[in-house]
Design a protein around this motif. Sequence first.
Motif, PDB file in Angstrom:
ATOM      1  N   PRO A   1       0.818  -1.213   0.000  1.00  0.00           N
ATOM      2  CA  PRO A   1       0.000   0.000   0.000  1.00  0.00           C
ATOM      3  C   PRO A   1       0.855   1.267   0.000  1.00  0.00           C
ATOM      4  O   PRO A   1       1.988   1.272   0.498  1.00  0.00           O
ATOM      5  CB  PRO A   1      -0.809  -0.121   1.300  1.00  0.00           C
ATOM      6  N   ASP A   2       0.287   2.340  -0.539  1.00  0.00           N
ATOM      7  CA  ASP A   2       0.988   3.618  -0.550  1.00  0.00           C
ATOM      8  C   ASP A   2       1.352   4.073   0.859  1.00  0.00           C
ATOM      9  O   ASP A   2       2.385   4.717   1.064  1.00  0.00           O
ATOM     10  CB  ASP A   2       0.122   4.686  -1.232  1.00  0.00           C
ATOM     11  N   THR A   3       0.502   3.734   1.822  1.00  0.00           N
ATOM     12  CA  THR A   3       0.793   4.134   3.207  1.00  0.00           C
ATOM     13  C   THR A   3       2.058   3.443   3.723  1.00  0.00           C
ATOM     14  O   THR A   3       2.833   4.036   4.480  1.00  0.00           O
ATOM     15  CB  THR A   3      -0.385   3.794   4.123  1.00  0.00           C
ATOM     16  N   THR A   4       2.266   2.198   3.310  1.00  0.00           N
ATOM     17  CA  THR A   4       3.475   1.488   3.723  1.00  0.00           C
ATOM     18  C   THR A   4       4.700   2.080   3.063  1.00  0.00           C
ATOM     19  O   THR A   4       5.755   2.243   3.697  1.00  0.00           O
ATOM     20  CB  THR A   4       3.357  -0.005   3.380  1.00  0.00           C
TER      21      THR A   4
ATOM     22  N   ALA B   1       5.058   5.152   2.097  1.00  0.00           N
ATOM     23  CA  ALA B   1       5.311   6.445   2.756  1.00  0.00           C
ATOM     24  C   ALA B   1       5.935   6.236   4.128  1.00  0.00           C
ATOM     25  O   ALA B   1       6.839   6.984   4.535  1.00  0.00           O
ATOM     26  CB  ALA B   1       4.011   7.226   2.862  1.00  0.00           C
ATOM     27  N   ALA B   2       5.463   5.239   4.866  1.00  0.00           N
ATOM     28  CA  ALA B   2       6.003   4.987   6.201  1.00  0.00           C
ATOM     29  C   ALA B   2       7.463   4.541   6.129  1.00  0.00           C
ATOM     30  O   ALA B   2       8.292   4.968   6.948  1.00  0.00           O
ATOM     31  CB  ALA B   2       5.158   3.933   6.915  1.00  0.00           C
TER      32      ALA B   2
ATOM     33  N   SER C   1       9.594   7.639   5.346  1.00  0.00           N
ATOM     34  CA  SER C   1       9.749   8.490   6.525  1.00  0.00           C
ATOM     35  C   SER C   1      10.698   7.870   7.546  1.00  0.00           C
ATOM     36  O   SER C   1      11.539   8.564   8.143  1.00  0.00           O
ATOM     37  CB  SER C   1       8.372   8.727   7.166  1.00  0.00           C
TER      38      SER C   1
END
Length: 466
Positions: free
Chosen positions: A10-13, A15-16, A19
């Motif tokens: 996922p895009d959230t992963t 991004a995480a 970061s």
Amino acid sequence: MNMPSSDLLPDTTVAALRSTVDSAFPRTIEELKSLVAIPGVAWATFDPAELDRSAEAVASLVRSTGITDVRILRMDNNGTPGGPAVVARRPAAAGKPTILLYAHHDVQPPGERDLWESEPFVAEERDGRLYGRGAADDKAGIMAHIAAVRAVSEVLGEDLGLGITLFIEGEEEAGSPTFRSFLEEHRELLRSDVIVVADSSNWKVGIPALTTSLRGLVDGVIEVRVLEHAVHSGMFGGPVLDAPTLLARLIATLHDDDGSVAIQGLVSNDDADVNYAEADYRADASVLDGVQLAGTGSLASRLWTKPALSIIGIDAPGVAVSSNTLLPTARAKFSLRLAPGQEPQKAMAAVERHVRSHAPFGATVTFTPGESGNPFSTDTTRPAAQIALWALQTAWGTQAVEAGIGGSIPFIADLTVVYPEAQILVTGVEDPDSRAHSANESLHLGEFNRAVLAEALMLARLNAGG
């Protein structure tokens, strides 16, 4: 090119992970600087205690990732202990693959101090680069593995079921003399589905690369003898030519007039499809103005898929100690890079046939074969390679180049023999200006950050499946 579906990560992963890598990057650099400060050279003329200290430092860093099964192992090499290797394992959960992350903690000798702009074993940041022996080759490879494992462990937590094995070798710069026996001894300990060798280079700053081929290597010594002993050049010179002159004439037969290798029977292909601009090559290789380039075909093919022969050493008296003497013998060491698909034994035999058949003026030619290593190529349509290409593209924001490398990493051939079922990926943290093995070796810090992210993304994707 059919890239794996991005739905697996996922895009959230993504991004995480980005970061997490960024926030930990200052720590990563400081730890890299500490590694650079250890002059671990796996050559007999250097203090072996420094190599042991380097292995202990790497083992400590590996433990900081949360991996507890960490060992320092070595093989015996004809009575001499091999370089200490750090091996660490995190077992795979049921149904998950295992990835082996390779790098090496030994470094090249620093060479002449006067050629360095700063102390070789004191890492110094200048203009976005980190300078020091091993800063790029290959202590940055170690820290890419460490930082990536930390990042993926932090982001995925208990969802991380991927098996991870770290194999940080301690004698690569000395030719990995115990590598094959080490693999045989610890075959099951190191068995994995995917092997990542972090010891190569990216295309250029801003453009990543997956190394898809490596040239093989054979070397040896050619000796020319014309006299039983040295004689006065004035009294006897003229009717017989001295050994260095005849050696030079023999060496000249190794290439055609256009600079192509003239030895019959060698594999040579002009099928590299990457455009390597001549201006870029001249700049990267520091070619002097007016020097014509050798060979035919594309530059990429001349570098990756064609043979290249160099004379890397000559035994003859130095100018400072020369005398008016006809020298009876002279020797030269050759180094021949082999195209993918070339069998080293056949290449060595071809060189020997050539030098014996081109003996100038009937001189006695002695051929002594040296080391050999197989070339390597990978199938980028396989799943792990596709995931690696996706990870590189995601980390850099630009499509990765599928690049060959003109150099050789002979131990990769051992990996392919011992683990024929494993997918082997050759990645790296260097760029064309890293100057590995030379004075002022350096690492581009921006590229290093992206290399860490790319590996973390690859680990996460392999954990998710694909």
